[in-house]
Design a protein around this motif. Structure first.
Motif, PDB file in Angstrom:
ATOM      1  N   ARG A 135      -0.561  -9.750  -2.423  1.00 30.05           N
ATOM      2  CA  ARG A 135      -1.090 -10.320  -3.684  1.00 30.05           C
ATOM      3  C   ARG A 135      -2.166  -9.421  -4.284  1.00 30.05           C
ATOM      4  NH1 ARG A 135      -0.226 -15.128  -0.629  1.00 30.05           N
ATOM      5  NH2 ARG A 135      -2.337 -15.065   0.216  1.00 30.05           N
ATOM      6  N   GLU A 136      -2.993  -8.808  -3.437  1.00 27.81           N
ATOM      7  CA  GLU A 136      -4.006  -7.874  -3.938  1.00 27.81           C
ATOM      8  C   GLU A 136      -3.337  -6.681  -4.606  1.00 27.81           C
ATOM      9  OE1 GLU A 136      -6.408  -6.805  -0.638  1.00 27.81           O
ATOM     10  OE2 GLU A 136      -7.288  -8.804  -0.395  1.00 27.81           O
ATOM     11  N   ALA A 137      -2.267  -6.169  -4.000  1.00 28.66           N
ATOM     12  CA  ALA A 137      -1.542  -5.038  -4.581  1.00 28.66           C
ATOM     13  C   ALA A 137      -0.954  -5.425  -5.928  1.00 28.66           C
ATOM     14  CB  ALA A 137      -0.445  -4.566  -3.634  1.00 28.66           C
TER      15      ALA A 137
ATOM     16  N   LEU B  42       7.659  -8.030  -3.650  1.00 33.40           N
ATOM     17  CA  LEU B  42       6.912  -7.239  -2.686  1.00 33.40           C
ATOM     18  C   LEU B  42       7.134  -7.880  -1.322  1.00 33.40           C
ATOM     19  CD1 LEU B  42       3.485  -6.787  -4.558  1.00 33.40           C
ATOM     20  CD2 LEU B  42       5.640  -5.583  -4.915  1.00 33.40           C
ATOM     21  N   ALA B  43       7.961  -7.270  -0.500  1.00 37.04           N
ATOM     22  CA  ALA B  43       8.256  -7.790   0.828  1.00 37.04           C
ATOM     23  C   ALA B  43       7.276  -7.157   1.808  1.00 37.04           C
ATOM     24  CB  ALA B  43       9.693  -7.478   1.217  1.00 37.04           C
ATOM     25  N   VAL B  44       6.303  -7.926   2.245  1.00 38.01           N
ATOM     26  CA  VAL B  44       5.179  -7.384   3.002  1.00 38.01           C
ATOM     27  C   VAL B  44       4.879  -8.246   4.221  1.00 38.01           C
ATOM     28  CG1 VAL B  44       4.145  -6.347   0.944  1.00 38.01           C
ATOM     29  CG2 VAL B  44       3.501  -8.666   1.612  1.00 38.01           C
ATOM     30  N   ARG B  45       4.265  -7.635   5.207  1.00 38.53           N
ATOM     31  CA  ARG B  45       3.887  -8.372   6.416  1.00 38.53           C
ATOM     32  C   ARG B  45       2.666  -9.240   6.167  1.00 38.53           C
ATOM     33  NH1 ARG B  45       2.572  -5.066  11.828  1.00 38.53           N
ATOM     34  NH2 ARG B  45       0.829  -4.419  10.502  1.00 38.53           N
ATOM     35  N   ASN B  46       1.723  -8.731   5.359  1.00 34.88           N
ATOM     36  CA  ASN B  46       0.494  -9.454   5.067  1.00 34.88           C
ATOM     37  C   ASN B  46       0.534  -9.926   3.622  1.00 34.88           C
ATOM     38  OD1 ASN B  46      -2.273 -10.017   4.245  1.00 34.88           O
ATOM     39  ND2 ASN B  46      -2.924  -9.059   6.146  1.00 34.88           N
ATOM     40  N   ALA B  47       0.752 -11.221   3.417  1.00 38.12           N
ATOM     41  CA  ALA B  47       0.929 -11.751   2.063  1.00 38.12           C
ATOM     42  C   ALA B  47      -0.334 -11.593   1.219  1.00 38.12           C
ATOM     43  CB  ALA B  47       1.337 -13.219   2.124  1.00 38.12           C
ATOM     44  N   ALA B  48      -1.511 -11.743   1.828  1.00 35.49           N
ATOM     45  CA  ALA B  48      -2.755 -11.605   1.069  1.00 35.49           C
ATOM     46  C   ALA B  48      -2.897 -10.196   0.516  1.00 35.49           C
ATOM     47  CB  ALA B  48      -3.948 -11.956   1.955  1.00 35.49           C
ATOM     48  N   LYS B  49      -2.572  -9.179   1.326  1.00 39.70           N
ATOM     49  CA  LYS B  49      -2.642  -7.800   0.844  1.00 39.70           C
ATOM     50  C   LYS B  49      -1.579  -7.537  -0.213  1.00 39.70           C
ATOM     51  CE  LYS B  49      -4.736  -5.752   4.956  1.00 39.70           C
ATOM     52  NZ  LYS B  49      -4.613  -4.740   6.041  1.00 39.70           N
TER      53      LYS B  49
ATOM     54  N   SER C 296       0.843  -1.197   0.000  1.00 40.02           N
ATOM     55  CA  SER C 296       0.000   0.000   0.000  1.00 40.02           C
ATOM     56  C   SER C 296       0.871   1.237   0.000  1.00 40.02           C
ATOM     57  CB  SER C 296      -0.936   0.017   1.227  1.00 40.02           C
ATOM     58  OG  SER C 296      -0.185   0.115   2.419  1.00 40.02           O
ATOM     59  N   GLY C 297       0.231   2.388  -0.178  1.00 38.34           N
ATOM     60  CA  GLY C 297       0.910   3.665  -0.044  1.00 38.34           C
ATOM     61  C   GLY C 297       2.097   3.833  -0.971  1.00 38.34           C
ATOM     62  N   ILE C 298       3.130   4.477  -0.476  1.00 35.41           N
ATOM     63  CA  ILE C 298       4.307   4.791  -1.280  1.00 35.41           C
ATOM     64  C   ILE C 298       5.001   3.527  -1.753  1.00 35.41           C
ATOM     65  CG2 ILE C 298       6.589   5.870  -1.213  1.00 35.41           C
ATOM     66  CD1 ILE C 298       5.369   7.876   0.790  1.00 35.41           C
TER      67      ILE C 298
END
Length: 316
Positions: free
Chosen positions: A53-55, A44-51, A25-27
């Protein structure tokens, strides 16, 4: 107001690998989208993998020959999680051309600790990225990579005591400023040490100016509290013309710092408009505390001790 730097044609990044933290999300999402549209393979290194994948689904199709977009789970506040991600990537052995240290948390109302016992903003914004960069250094060196750390205007008025990173009295926005100043100091010191020891990488920093993202809500409302007056006021100000960038324009700053031919190691970039709140990329003002070499050395030593991640002191 700084002078705007000439923008360059969109780069062709096919065949290159970029990793962006906090890219759901965001920047972070905006930066990752720019990499994908330029043809890079993007993690995409993210805490929430589902979000995450949506991004990724919102990025659209890459250009012909462009690389895929993939999601990797990591919690920057947890050193164990950072080590797990880096172990997976190092096992693959892919050279890493761009690392954008973007993920962050902003001003939780109450002092919270990371799984490792550090103040949550310092753990997420600085220590996690310090460890991530150190553990991925072999992959960055293979590619002659560039590291970009996303700082903040709050670093201008912040104080940093490397000998006491665990901190004392908790003030939400002061703690955020300290974490972002640490991130900026790290970015500049990483470039200095990289040149000194011949690592073959470059490092710089960028800040987005005044921009409204979910960061202004998820941090100050952590635990279900209502956003405080500072968060509400800044959100209104940054939406005024000339006093804030939208996410799409703000994401150009870290992307420029990562990919532009004129973007230099050891430099700091921000919006060229009034008070560095909005506008195209320009050279940002480096706070005096971020230029202090003793502070930088102290922060580096303390960060290595707290994370257990040591950078090499030679070309080996």
């Amino acid at each position: 107001m700084s002078k705007a730097l000439p923008l360059e044609p969109a780069p062709d990044l096919r065949g290159r690998l970029a990793l962006v933290t906090g890219a759901n999300s965001g920047i972070g999402s905006g930066v990752a989208r720019r990499f994908a549209q330029a043809g890079a393979e993007v993690v995409l290194a993210v805490r929430n993998a589902a979000k995450g994948r949506e991004a990724a689904q919102r990025f659209g199709d890459p250009p012909p020959g462009g690389g895929p977009v993939r999601v990797e789970q990591v919690d920057l506040a947890s050193l164990a999680s950072v080590r797990d991600l880096c172990a997976r990537l190092n096992a693959e052995g892919r050279p890493l051309h761009y690392l954008v240290n973007n993920a962050g948390i902003l001003a939780p109302p109450q002092r919270s600790l990371s799984p490792d016992g550090f103040e949550l903003q310092l753990a997420t914004n600085h220590l996690g990225h310090f460890a991530l960069t150190g553990l991925l250094l072999p992959l960055l060196r293979q590619a002659g990579g560039r590291v970009v750390s996303v700082a903040s205007l709050t670093a201008r008025t912040a104080r940093l005591s490397p000998g006491d990173l665990r901190g004392g009295r908790y003030r939400p926005y002061a703690a955020h400023g300290t974490s972002k100043l640490a991130q900026l100091v790290f970015a500049l010191e990483l470039d200095r040490r990289g040149r000194l020891h011949g690592w073959g990488i470059s490092s710089n920093a960028a800040h987005p100016g005044g921009v409204v993202t979910n960061l202004q809500v998820t941090g100050p409302t952590l635990g279900g509290h209502r956003a405080g007056p500072v968060a509400r006021l800044s959100t209104r100000i940054y939406r005024l013309p000339g006093l804030g960038n939208d996410v799409a324009r703000a994401s150009l700053l870290p992307f420029f710092a990562a990919t532009a031919g004129r973007a230099e190691g050891g430099a700091y970039y921000g919006p060229a408009g009034f008070a560095e709140l909005a506008g195209p990329p320009g050279r940002a003002k480096v706070p005096a505390r971020a230029r202090d070499t003793r502070t930088a050395a102290g922060l580096w030593t303390a960060s290595e001790a707290l994370t257990g991640v040591a950078f090499p002191d030679s070309e080996d």
